[in-house]
Design an enzyme around this catalytic site. Structure first.
Site, PDB file in Angstrom:
ATOM      1  CB  CYS A  56      -0.943  -0.009   1.175  1.00 19.90           C
ATOM      2  SG  CYS A  56      -1.954   1.265   1.240  1.00 19.90           S
TER       3      CYS A  56
ATOM      4  CG  HIS B 274      -5.591  -2.779  -1.163  1.00 15.21           C
ATOM      5  ND1 HIS B 274      -4.706  -3.072  -0.556  1.00 15.21           N
ATOM      6  CD2 HIS B 274      -5.502  -1.335  -0.998  1.00 15.21           C
ATOM      7  CE1 HIS B 274      -3.897  -2.296  -0.011  1.00 15.21           C
ATOM      8  NE2 HIS B 274      -4.334  -1.074  -0.475  1.00 15.21           N
ATOM      9  CD  GLU B 275      -6.691   1.313  -3.833  1.00 12.82           C
ATOM     10  OE1 GLU B 275      -6.733   2.165  -2.953  1.00 12.82           O
ATOM     11  OE2 GLU B 275      -5.511   0.564  -4.016  1.00 12.82           O
TER      12      GLU B 275
ATOM     13  CG  HIS C 184      -7.232   2.617   1.249  1.00 17.85           C
ATOM     14  ND1 HIS C 184      -6.585   2.791   2.306  1.00 17.85           N
ATOM     15  CD2 HIS C 184      -6.497   1.844   0.421  1.00 17.85           C
ATOM     16  CE1 HIS C 184      -5.312   2.365   1.951  1.00 17.85           C
ATOM     17  NE2 HIS C 184      -5.127   1.758   0.768  1.00 17.85           N
TER      18      HIS C 184
END
Ligand code: CO
Length: 175
Positions: A99, A141-142, A145
């Site tokens: 990341c 993954h994003e 966030h």
């Protein structure tokens, strides 16, 4: 368009749930273009708004893809605004992730192989698409966030523990 400063592990914005993008105005369009430049400058394959200090439900990806002859090539630039992920496959796979907000830290994360995503693009149109493999992983993954979740939270507890010292150092160095 210039690169934006990144936020790093330890910054509370990375633990904050992003707000929906109400209107795709020039400010959002400029933000997306600046994020694209930032991601490319850091050789990233995904970047979420909180990573450039904006607490919004918005992220971009440029995941490599495999060409028909099996070679990995640069993938398409994709924009996801107000995304909703559904239909995660039962089948999952483990792969190492990193990341831009947690430099030099890598760890294995298990994620579904396939997902469906409904999101707006820069024109405001809502698109519903299925994704698999690395592209699906980058999207998840994003998407984490924009919900205040980081890949290290999804690691095996023992493996995560082994990274604690490195994480403490990043917290100190960048914040
Ligand atoms: Co990340």
């Amino acid at each position: 368009m210039s690169s934006l400063p990144l936020t790093y592990f330890g910054n509370p914005i990375l633990r904050t749930k992003g707000k929906p993008v109400e209107k795709i105005d020039q400010e959002i369009i400029d933000l997306v273009h600046a994020m694209e430049k930032t991601m490319d400058d850091h050789n990233g394959i995904g970047l979420a708004a909180p990573q450039v200090g904006r607490s919004l439900r918005l992220f971009i990806t440029r995941a490599p893809r495999q060409s028909p002859d099996g070679e990995w090539v640069e993938g398409d630039f994709l924009v996801f605004i107000n995304p909703i992920i559904s239909e995660p496959s039962d089948e999952s796979w483990l792969r190492e992730e990193g990341c831009l907000s947690i430099p030099k830290v890598y760890g294995n994360v298990e994620r579904p192989l396939k997902i469906t995503v409904e999101a707006q693009d820069l024109s405001g149109k809502v698109k519903k698409m299925s994704y698999s493999g690395l592209q699906a992983r980058v999207i998840m993954h994003e998407n984490d966030h924009i919900n205040g979740v980081l890949f290290v939270d999804r690691m095996d507890k023992k493996e995560r523990k082994a990274l604690e010292q490195q994480l403490r150092e990043i917290k100190k160095k960048f914040n």
